[in-house]
Scaffold this motif. Structure first.
Motif, PDB file in Angstrom:
ATOM      1  N   THR A  52       0.828  -1.204   0.000  1.00 54.81           N
ATOM      2  CA  THR A  52       0.000   0.000   0.000  1.00 54.81           C
ATOM      3  C   THR A  52       0.862   1.254   0.000  1.00 54.81           C
ATOM      4  N   ARG A  53       1.928   1.242   0.776  1.00 52.81           N
ATOM      5  CA  ARG A  53       2.819   2.401   0.862  1.00 52.81           C
ATOM      6  C   ARG A  53       3.398   2.763  -0.504  1.00 52.81           C
ATOM      7  N   PRO A  69      18.423   1.685   0.109  1.00 50.35           N
ATOM      8  CA  PRO A  69      17.754   0.632  -0.661  1.00 50.35           C
ATOM      9  C   PRO A  69      17.789  -0.692   0.111  1.00 50.35           C
ATOM     10  N   LYS A  70      16.606  -1.242   0.369  1.00 52.22           N
ATOM     11  CA  LYS A  70      16.499  -2.530   1.054  1.00 52.22           C
ATOM     12  C   LYS A  70      15.490  -3.392   0.314  1.00 52.22           C
ATOM     13  N   VAL A  71      15.672  -4.693   0.389  1.00 54.79           N
ATOM     14  CA  VAL A  71      14.787  -5.591  -0.351  1.00 54.79           C
ATOM     15  C   VAL A  71      14.663  -6.918   0.385  1.00 54.79           C
ATOM     16  N   GLY A  72      13.529  -7.586   0.180  1.00 55.20           N
ATOM     17  CA  GLY A  72      13.322  -8.944   0.708  1.00 55.20           C
ATOM     18  C   GLY A  72      13.461  -9.024   2.214  1.00 55.20           C
ATOM     19  N   PRO A  73      14.253  -9.986   2.704  1.00 56.91           N
ATOM     20  CA  PRO A  73      14.364 -10.209   4.149  1.00 56.91           C
ATOM     21  C   PRO A  73      15.032  -9.073   4.910  1.00 56.91           C
ATOM     22  N   GLU A  74      15.585  -8.085   4.199  1.00 59.53           N
ATOM     23  CA  GLU A  74      16.169  -6.930   4.890  1.00 59.53           C
ATOM     24  C   GLU A  74      15.093  -6.041   5.509  1.00 59.53           C
ATOM     25  N   ILE A  75      13.839  -6.255   5.095  1.00 56.65           N
ATOM     26  CA  ILE A  75      12.745  -5.397   5.568  1.00 56.65           C
ATOM     27  C   ILE A  75      11.799  -6.219   6.437  1.00 56.65           C
ATOM     28  N   ASN A  76      11.774  -5.950   7.706  1.00 55.53           N
ATOM     29  CA  ASN A  76      10.829  -6.633   8.595  1.00 55.53           C
ATOM     30  C   ASN A  76      10.111  -5.677   9.539  1.00 55.53           C
ATOM     31  N   ASN A  77      10.355  -4.381   9.318  1.00 53.59           N
ATOM     32  CA  ASN A  77       9.729  -3.373  10.165  1.00 53.59           C
ATOM     33  C   ASN A  77       9.293  -2.203   9.290  1.00 53.59           C
ATOM     34  N   PRO A  78       7.987  -2.000   9.103  1.00 59.55           N
ATOM     35  CA  PRO A  78       7.513  -0.893   8.263  1.00 59.55           C
ATOM     36  C   PRO A  78       7.930   0.484   8.757  1.00 59.55           C
ATOM     37  N   GLU A  79       8.325   0.573  10.036  1.00 62.39           N
ATOM     38  CA  GLU A  79       8.728   1.861  10.602  1.00 62.39           C
ATOM     39  C   GLU A  79      10.233   1.948  10.818  1.00 62.39           C
ATOM     40  N   ASP A  80      10.970   1.137  10.060  1.00 66.70           N
ATOM     41  CA  ASP A  80      12.438   1.175  10.045  1.00 66.70           C
ATOM     42  C   ASP A  80      12.898   2.618   9.806  1.00 66.70           C
ATOM     43  N   SER A 135      12.458  -1.602  -7.750  1.00 69.76           N
ATOM     44  CA  SER A 135      13.340  -2.715  -8.083  1.00 69.76           C
ATOM     45  C   SER A 135      14.404  -2.362  -9.119  1.00 69.76           C
ATOM     46  N   ARG A 136      14.225  -1.253  -9.863  1.00 66.60           N
ATOM     47  CA  ARG A 136      15.201  -0.886 -10.882  1.00 66.60           C
ATOM     48  C   ARG A 136      16.455  -0.238 -10.294  1.00 66.60           C
ATOM     49  N   GLY A 137      16.377   0.201  -9.048  1.00 68.46           N
ATOM     50  CA  GLY A 137      17.538   0.784  -8.394  1.00 68.46           C
ATOM     51  C   GLY A 137      17.665   2.283  -8.588  1.00 68.46           C
ATOM     52  N   ILE A 138      18.536   2.881  -7.781  1.00 72.18           N
ATOM     53  CA  ILE A 138      18.710   4.330  -7.742  1.00 72.18           C
ATOM     54  C   ILE A 138      19.248   4.872  -9.061  1.00 72.18           C
ATOM     55  N   HIS A 139      20.246   4.198  -9.644  1.00 69.82           N
ATOM     56  CA  HIS A 139      20.910   4.710 -10.844  1.00 69.82           C
ATOM     57  C   HIS A 139      19.927   4.878 -11.997  1.00 69.82           C
ATOM     58  N   VAL A 140      19.108   3.864 -12.232  1.00 72.13           N
ATOM     59  CA  VAL A 140      18.150   3.929 -13.341  1.00 72.13           C
ATOM     60  C   VAL A 140      17.173   5.076 -13.131  1.00 72.13           C
ATOM     61  N   PRO A 171      10.233  -2.410  -1.841  1.00 75.49           N
ATOM     62  CA  PRO A 171       8.996  -1.621  -1.761  1.00 75.49           C
ATOM     63  C   PRO A 171       9.273  -0.131  -1.537  1.00 75.49           C
ATOM     64  N   SER A 172      10.059   0.447  -2.447  1.00 74.73           N
ATOM     65  CA  SER A 172      10.370   1.891  -2.384  1.00 74.73           C
ATOM     66  C   SER A 172      10.872   2.302  -1.003  1.00 74.73           C
ATOM     67  N   THR A 173      11.969   1.679  -0.576  1.00 74.65           N
ATOM     68  CA  THR A 173      12.526   2.004   0.735  1.00 74.65           C
ATOM     69  C   THR A 173      13.339   3.297   0.714  1.00 74.65           C
ATOM     70  N   CYS A 174      13.632   3.813  -0.488  1.00 77.18           N
ATOM     71  CA  CYS A 174      14.304   5.101  -0.599  1.00 77.18           C
ATOM     72  C   CYS A 174      13.689   5.869  -1.762  1.00 77.18           C
ATOM     73  N   LEU A 175      14.014   7.143  -1.848  1.00 73.59           N
ATOM     74  CA  LEU A 175      13.526   7.949  -2.965  1.00 73.59           C
ATOM     75  C   LEU A 175      14.597   8.951  -3.368  1.00 73.59           C
ATOM     76  N   ILE A 176      14.512   9.431  -4.609  1.00 71.43           N
ATOM     77  CA  ILE A 176      15.439  10.450  -5.053  1.00 71.43           C
ATOM     78  C   ILE A 176      14.688  11.768  -5.199  1.00 71.43           C
ATOM     79  N   VAL A 177      15.423  12.836  -4.934  1.00 68.07           N
ATOM     80  CA  VAL A 177      14.848  14.179  -4.932  1.00 68.07           C
ATOM     81  C   VAL A 177      15.784  15.108  -5.685  1.00 68.07           C
ATOM     82  N   SER A 178      15.237  15.910  -6.595  1.00 64.86           N
ATOM     83  CA  SER A 178      16.027  16.984  -7.199  1.00 64.86           C
ATOM     84  C   SER A 178      15.634  18.285  -6.512  1.00 64.86           C
TER      85      SER A 178
END
Length: 247
Positions: free
Chosen positions: A49-50, A143-154, A180-185, A214-221
């Motif tokens: 949902t996030r 950037p985190k993925v899969g088992p690295e994420i177990n707390n939505p309020e990390d 899933s495409r990563g920061i560079h793309v 699940p979009s654990t980071c974002l880029i900003v200009s």
């Protein structure tokens, strides 16, 4: 309209407004026998949902409604997922009508979920392709993925309120959740959309090619003068990394 790789679709509905739609899917993440990542269904629902909410909010649109398509039985999987969906809405201080569908005919062995969000944006507030030459590009979160994420309020991953805060900072232009495409793309696409190039900061130590799940980071200009506001607007515990600048 199509926006060159953005995970949203934008359609003009009047002289003043756009309809903005986004969706996110999640498979084999939950508590079923053949799930690859074992995690509670409420977390699956909350994070999926996030993602869909962040995609719509980051364009400057206001979410109006959502759909939740659960490819599993209503109970216990459906109930657990919906608990997470509603928790995320409460956490984001949003109240949205939703259409819900579950699988009632077939026994399933893997968790499957799709969430869509539809919003409306004023045309003069749409945040797509607004970056400017000389803008710095930052990454908020890791950037985190899969088992690295177990707390939505990390504290190392972005959440809805971070985007809501960014929208109110003068000098912030494009906001793009990373998946899933990563920061560079995503950063290269941001630059391409405004016919610029991103000059990578040599001090950046982030893995720019890793999936952010699940979009654990974002880029900003943002303009160079906005860095003080970024650091003092509730992001003090969230990692802020300079990726480079637009030229």
């Amino acid at each position: 309209m199509g926006y060159h790789g953005r995970d949203v679709e934008v359609v003009s509905i009047s002289k003043e407004q756009y309809l903005v739609a986004s969706c996110d899917s999640c498979g084999a993440i939950g508590m079923k026998d053949l799930d690859e990542v074992r995690i509670s269904w409420s977390i699956t629902g909350r994070l999926t949902t996030r993602v869909a909410l962040m995609e719509v909010l980051s364009t400057g649109a206001v979410p109006q409604m959502m759909t939740v398509a659960i490819s599993n039985e209503p109970y216990p999987t459906g109930e657990g997922i919906l608990e997470g969906v509603r928790e995320e809405l409460v956490f984001a201080r949003l109240t949205l009508p939703m259409a819900i569908s579950t699988e009632k005919n077939i026994i399933t062995q893997q968790t499957g979920l799709g969430v869509s969000v539809i919003g409306v944006a004023e045309k003069n507030q749409l945040r797509i392709g607004t970056s400017q030459s000389g803008d710095n590009i930052y990454c908020l979160g890791f950037p985190k993925v899969g088992p690295e994420i177990n707390n939505p309020e990390d504290s190392e991953i972005v959440q809805i309120h971070h985007i809501q805060a960014l929208l109110n900072i003068c000098g912030v232009h494009d906001i793009i959740p990373v998946g899933s495409r990563g920061i560079h793309v995503e950063a290269q696409q941001l630059a391409s959309n405004v016919k610029k190039q991103m000059i990578v900061d040599p001090s950046c130590v982030l893995d720019l090619h890793k999936s952010a799940g699940p979009s654990t980071c974002l880029i900003v200009s943002a303009s160079s003068s906005s860095i003080f506001d970024l650091k003092s607007s509730g992001f003090e515990r969230l990692p802020l990394t300079k990726l480079g600048r637009l030229d």
